[in-house]
Enzyme design. Structure first.
Site, PDB file in Angstrom:
ATOM      1  N   ASP A 295      65.745 -19.364 -29.027  1.00 52.48           N
ATOM      2  CA  ASP A 295      64.909 -19.908 -27.969  1.00 52.48           C
ATOM      3  C   ASP A 295      64.987 -18.944 -26.789  1.00 52.48           C
ATOM      4  O   ASP A 295      65.861 -19.052 -25.947  1.00 52.48           O
ATOM      5  CB  ASP A 295      65.453 -21.294 -27.592  1.00 52.48           C
ATOM      6  CG  ASP A 295      64.637 -21.958 -26.507  1.00 52.48           C
ATOM      7  OD1 ASP A 295      63.644 -21.359 -26.039  1.00 52.48           O
ATOM      8  OD2 ASP A 295      64.992 -23.087 -26.118  1.00 52.48           O
ATOM      9  N   ASP A 441      54.260 -34.260 -24.793  1.00 55.95           N
ATOM     10  CA  ASP A 441      55.518 -33.510 -24.831  1.00 55.95           C
ATOM     11  C   ASP A 441      56.694 -34.469 -24.586  1.00 55.95           C
ATOM     12  O   ASP A 441      56.530 -35.694 -24.557  1.00 55.95           O
ATOM     13  CB  ASP A 441      55.435 -32.374 -23.785  1.00 55.95           C
ATOM     14  CG  ASP A 441      56.263 -31.162 -24.159  1.00 55.95           C
ATOM     15  OD1 ASP A 441      57.353 -31.347 -24.739  1.00 55.95           O
ATOM     16  OD2 ASP A 441      55.847 -30.022 -23.865  1.00 55.95           O
ATOM     17  N   ASP A 554      59.781 -28.981 -31.919  1.00 54.65           N
ATOM     18  CA  ASP A 554      60.116 -27.883 -31.020  1.00 54.65           C
ATOM     19  C   ASP A 554      61.637 -27.685 -31.079  1.00 54.65           C
ATOM     20  O   ASP A 554      62.349 -28.499 -31.676  1.00 54.65           O
ATOM     21  CB  ASP A 554      59.668 -28.281 -29.605  1.00 54.65           C
ATOM     22  CG  ASP A 554      59.574 -27.100 -28.655  1.00 54.65           C
ATOM     23  OD1 ASP A 554      59.856 -25.966 -29.069  1.00 54.65           O
ATOM     24  OD2 ASP A 554      59.220 -27.326 -27.488  1.00 54.65           O
ATOM     25  N   ASP A 630      56.978 -19.976 -26.203  1.00 55.55           N
ATOM     26  CA  ASP A 630      56.768 -20.085 -24.761  1.00 55.55           C
ATOM     27  C   ASP A 630      56.319 -18.771 -24.152  1.00 55.55           C
ATOM     28  O   ASP A 630      57.098 -18.043 -23.541  1.00 55.55           O
ATOM     29  CB  ASP A 630      58.050 -20.580 -24.096  1.00 55.55           C
ATOM     30  CG  ASP A 630      58.425 -21.957 -24.611  1.00 55.55           C
ATOM     31  OD1 ASP A 630      57.572 -22.600 -25.254  1.00 55.55           O
ATOM     32  OD2 ASP A 630      59.559 -22.390 -24.377  1.00 55.55           O
TER      33      ASP A 630
END
Ligand SMILES: *[C@@H]1O[C@H](CO)[C@@H](O)[C@H](O)[C@H]1NC(C)=O
Ligand SMILES: *[C@@H]1O[C@H](CO)[C@@H](O)[C@H](O)[C@H]1NC(C)=O
Ligand SMILES: *[C@@H]1O[C@H](CO)[C@@H](O)[C@H](O)[C@H]1NC(C)=O
Length: 955
Positions: A295, A441, A554, A630
């Site tokens: 990430d 989200d 995610d 992202d």
């Protein structure tokens, strides 16, 4: 949506409105030098291998050759297995002959046992064994000393293994500071003595007896330990510290590596995920490409750092051949690429000679993984589509997505409550803009407890979902794999009581920080855990869910905010006592798999799932869509979305997209518009935005921009029949939906590195505008003797041709290839489902011979009934003034009322009459218009059902 926890807290403390100047904090992530196995392996010098293949030990069965390899320095034996596989593939496995304990072999990636093919010894001398592969088309040479493998196709050397001598295999060993280590050290010392006894002959003695030696004296043990230290114990072998985290490495060093040389290849591709160009760079002066799902907050462009997903498949292409190297290993992996080393290998020199001199280019690839075994598939092509099929025969093809998931997706972090959802949904109708999905989200759940809803913001999720259903639209809600530690949270209590969490090295549940605060991580490598997780998506377990609710996974790298490199500790323990080290890169695939299977399960096996994932591995294509994580609202991020998705398409993952507009930061209207224009021509099409950014729904940027975005979205929707047909071909034949130009034009060297334009299927060439204030774009239309048509102006271009196209803010350069037929639905609607029975238009673009072909795949768009032949697969063929429609697959029998409302023939001359004949013999005359300016013939209302056979004749 990722983020380093501390930064987020900081941002909240400072001000919500403040957007800090962000870029990746590189020091959060290891360099090769900081990853001790990579450092050890990269230090190796090329030269003769330390390994010898004991050709006398060779055992050949019908489809497998086994040979022992011995390291002349350490005397540790390895076992090499070579498998001939059907369809020009060879599998090479190397493991320790007798490992102290089993080493991890990646399960669940291969879709079955690959079909074996006969191996036969076709020649032999003192130092070489020659095997014929695939009925003699290819040959494998095994050289004994130094050990190497060479694959030849006819007279051509295609690929060499270990020709640079970088085979490296750290055998499992006992720790020296323990009692057993003392014993093993003593044994080592005995061996030393035996060796001395046999003096110079000892080199050739592979299995000398150790039993007749006396117990060594204390002095010698010490000496031996010193020797070993020099030879083996380097910092980081038994413990490794990075920043504040220490990896306890209970198994010690366990890494492995191997080199491959590709004579005649200058272009290599694949091994996503990296924010880099399509063509891989040489890594002689940078770190190797890293594959380790991470990430990465605010990732940087154009470098080899690891990102969220990993597919260890590398492709090489030249004008004669495409080939692939699939390195099946789920541990942290680094890949070094170097070039122009021709002459370093024996066969490189030979090849040069055979091809009549000149410098033969060569690419060398060096793979290094931290644990597991060497298990590598060599895919010999020879064509690009052969390699795609070969890889798909191992790992499966792209799942056929529901039709509606190819529409437009509206997302942000976060749509705040039911009223917000209703008003955004209404906004699309007010502005006459189509969309299919609105996304929620993490804030939608009750305190980030996934599978729940915030009772204040989303008190009546079913009503909300039913409201969307009435509009024939859908929703996606996020379900992440970190579970809030909270005794009152049912999901947590059940996982804990079933003992399904990943464990620490000490056996307690592994805990880390993520969105909900303190969280635990379900062990998705455990099949029982996956089955349980799947069952949680049933309508009775997931309260408030309905059939038009889909899912987004995610943070499944997994992201652990306070873990090493923002992920899980490598010494965490999984099902089967495997370390996280062994399974890291496959964890995200398992999350995706269990979720997709959950959606199938909730429908009783009837409905196709839609699940988006951020982390992925080889085989993730079987479970749904992937996005590039992202990104940021910057022009560079828009531009790089193209090579990032092209690289994924090459390794089987066709359903790829990037966050439209950029996740971090706030795009200026021009960037947002250009991003819509580019995103409309990428497979997965979703706008997304960070919590801190201003709202950016399509109608918030002034009337002109609203109009332009509407135009783009409608254009996307008109092409859905083509997109769906491309996905069917991806699903059925492993053809990438979005593909590099070289896949279609494999002998045009000038396009081998091109990644600012690409093909959608074989019929459309797309060159999105990705520069600010663009006035012109340099377009290259490939294909000697071919012709292309601008899809809007119908202007024709003879190919090959390079030219500067003047562009305005509304330009999206897209060209239809002469010789293709594209089915479209041209009536604007609210959503894709509203278009289901709408009529089709065929766009027939003639080549210079006046011919064209195309296809249409059609089914109900949502169920698995297509597997019971409920589909239509039509072929359109235009030749000698006749357009025929026939079935490409006679098993298909799907019924649809959709008919053909128009045929547009581009590059046509004017006929006198046009008639339509059906298979029952009836014939009607059709009306048409001809534009002599553009040479476009428009045939009105053929009126025939799209499933019918017909012939349209121009006279
Ligand atoms: C295998 O390779 C040969 C030529 O090298 C080619 O003709 C054949 O089509 C290939 N087969 C497959 C299944 O890829
Ligand atoms: C298209 O039709 C022509 C003439 O009937 C035929 O020769 C050709 O093979 C067809 N092409 C395809 C791809 O079916
Ligand atoms: C053609 O369309 C009609 C409706 O217009 C429909 O009833 C019929 O089933 C369709 N025919 C076929 C063969 O699917």
């Amino acid at each position: 949506m990722a983020v380093v926890w501390r930064l987020l807290e900081l941002a909240l403390v400072l001000s919500v409105c403040l957007t800090p100047a962000l870029s990746v904090d590189r020091s959060n992530f290891k360099t090769c030098d900081q990853s001790s196995f990579c450092r050890r392996q990269r230090k190796l010098e090329t030269g003769p291998s330390q390994y010898r293949a004991l050709l006398g030990s060779a055992k050949l069965t019908a489809d497998k050759l086994e040979i022992q390899l011995i390291n002349d320095k350490t005397k540790v034996s390895l076992l090499l297995e070579v498998f001939g596989l059907h369809g020009n593939m060879t599998r090479i496995k190397i493991n320790e002959l007798k490992p102290l304990k089993p080493r991890y072999e990646v399960p669940d990636v291969l879709v079955g046992t690959p079909t074996p093919e006969n191996l036969q010894v076709s020649g032999q001398d003192d130092n070489t064994l020659e095997l014929s592969l695939g009925g003699g088309v290819n040959k494998l040479l095994v050289t004994g000393s130094p050990f190497r493998l060479d694959i030849l196709s006819g007279q051509d050397l295609v690929l060499s293994v270990n020709s640079r001598g970088l085979l490296y295999f750290e055998h499992l060993r006992a720790r020296k500071d323990t009692l057993s280590a003392k014993v093993s050290s003593a044994v080592g010392n005995m061996w030393h003595k035996v060796k001395n006894l046999f003096s110079s002959d000892s080199e050739k003695t592979d299995a000398a007896s150790e039993s007749d030696s006396e117990i060594p004296g204390e002095e010698e043990v010490v000496k031996e330990e010193e020797n070993k230290k020099e030879e083996e114990d380097e910092p980081g072998m038994w413990e490794e510290t990075f920043k504040t985290h220490t990896d306890s490495k209970p198994n010690g060093p366990s890494s492995l590596g191997l080199d491959f040389s590709l004579p005649g290849f200058e272009h290599v591709y694949g091994i996503p995920e990296h924010a880099d160009n399509l063509r891989l760079r040489t890594t002689e002066s940078t770190d190797p490409y890293r594959l380790y799902n991470l990430d990465v907050f605010q990732y940087e462009l154009y470098n080899t750092m690891a990102l969220y997903g990993a597919v260890p498949l590398l492709l090489a292409h030249n004008i004669h051949r495409t080939l692939g190297i699939f390195w099946l290993n789920a541990a942290e992996t680094w890949v070094d690429i170097s070039s122009n080393t021709a002459g370093k290998t024996l066969f490189g020199t030979m090849l040069q000679y055979m091809q009549g001199g000149g410098e033969t280019p060569q690419t060398d690839v060096h793979w290094m993984s931290e644990s597991g075994i060497i298990d590598v598939f060599l895919l010999l092509g020879p064509s690009p589509s052969d390699v795609f099929k070969q890889y798909a025969s191992l790992t499966g093809t792209q799942a056929l997505p529901p039709y509606f998931s190819l529409g437009y997706h509206q997302c942000r972090w976060n749509y705040n409550d039911e009223e917000d959802v209703r008003s955004v949904d209404a906004g699309f109708d007010e502005h006459d803009i189509p969309y299919d999905f609105i996304w929620l989200d993490i804030e939608h759940a009750d305190g980030k407890r996934y599978f729940t809803w915030d009772a204040n913001k989303f008190p009546t999720p079913r009503n909300m979902l039913d409201g969307l259903k009435e509009k024939r639209r859908k929703m996606v809600a996020i379900v992440d794999p970190h579970i809030k530690i909270d005794g009152g949270y049912r999901i947590h209590s059940e996982i804990r009581s079933r003992n399904y969490y990943v464990k620490t090295k000490d056996g307690s549940d592994y805990e880390g920080w993520c969105w909900p605060g303190s969280a635990a991580y379900p062990d998705f490598t455990n099949p029982d855990m996956r089955a349980w997780w799947s069952s949680m998506f049933s309508y009775d377990h997931y309260e408030g869910s309905t059939e038009n609710l889909f899912v987004w996974n995610d943070m499944n790298e997994p992201s652990v905010f306070n873990g090493p490199e923002v992920t899980m500790h490598k010494d965490a323990v999984h099902w089967g006592e495997w370390e996280h080290r062994d399974v890291h890169n496959i964890y995200g695939l398992y999350v995706h798999q269990a979720t997709a299977e959950g959606l199938i399960h909730r429908s009783g096996g009837k409905e196709r799932p839609f699940v988006l994932t951020r982390a992925f591995f080889a085989g993730s294509q079987r479970y749904g869509a992937v996005w590039t994580g992202d990104n940021a609202a910057e022009w560079g991020h828009l531009k790089i979305s193209i090579p990032m998705c092209l690289s994924l398409g090459l390794v089987g993952i066709s359903f790829c997209g990037a966050d439209v507009g950029g996740f971090f930061k706030n795009p200026e209207p021009e960037l947002l518009l250009r991003w819509y224009q580019a995103g409309a021509y990428q497979p997965f099409f979703r706008a997304h935005a960070h919590l801190d950014t201003p709202r950016r729904e399509p109608w918030l940027h002034g009337e002109t921009n609203t109009d332009l975005i509407r135009t783009v979205l409608r254009e996307r929707y008109t092409l859905l029949p083509y997109w769906y047909t491309l996905f069917y071909n991806a699903h059925r034949d492993a053809e990438p939906v979005m593909r590099p130009l070289w896949v279609e034009f494999p002998t045009d060297v000038s396009i081998f590195a091109m990644d600012d334009q690409y093909m959608l299927g074989s019929a459309l060439l797309v060159h999105p505008v990705t520069e600010a204030n663009a006035r012109e774009v340099e377009i290259y239309l490939p294909g000697a003797g071919e012709v292309w048509y601008d899809v809007r102006s119908y202007q024709s271009y003879k190919a090959p041709q390079k030219f500067y196209l003047p562009v305005t803010i509304s330009s999206i350069p897209v060209y239809q290839r002469g010789g293709s037929i594209i089915p479209r639905k041209d009536r604007p609607r609210r959503s894709s489902e509203c278009m289901q029975t709408d009529p089709f238009t065929l766009y027939v673009a003639l080549d210079l011979q006046g011919e064209a072909q195309g296809e249409l795949y059609l089914d109900d768009g949502h169920s698995f009934n297509y597997q019971q032949n409920e589909f239509l697969y039509r072929q359109f063929n235009y030749s000698h003034g006749q357009l025929t429609s026939s079935s490409l697959d006679l098993h298909g029998k799907f019924e649809t009322p959709a008919w053909l409302e128009r045929v547009v023939i581009i590059g046509a001359s004017k006929p006198n009459t046009i008639s339509l004949r059906l298979s029952d013999g009836t014939e009607t005359q059709l009306e048409f218009e001809y534009d002599s300016q553009t040479s476009v013939l428009t045939v009105r209302k053929p009126g025939v059902n799209i499933s019918s056979d017909f012939t349209m004749s121009l006279r």
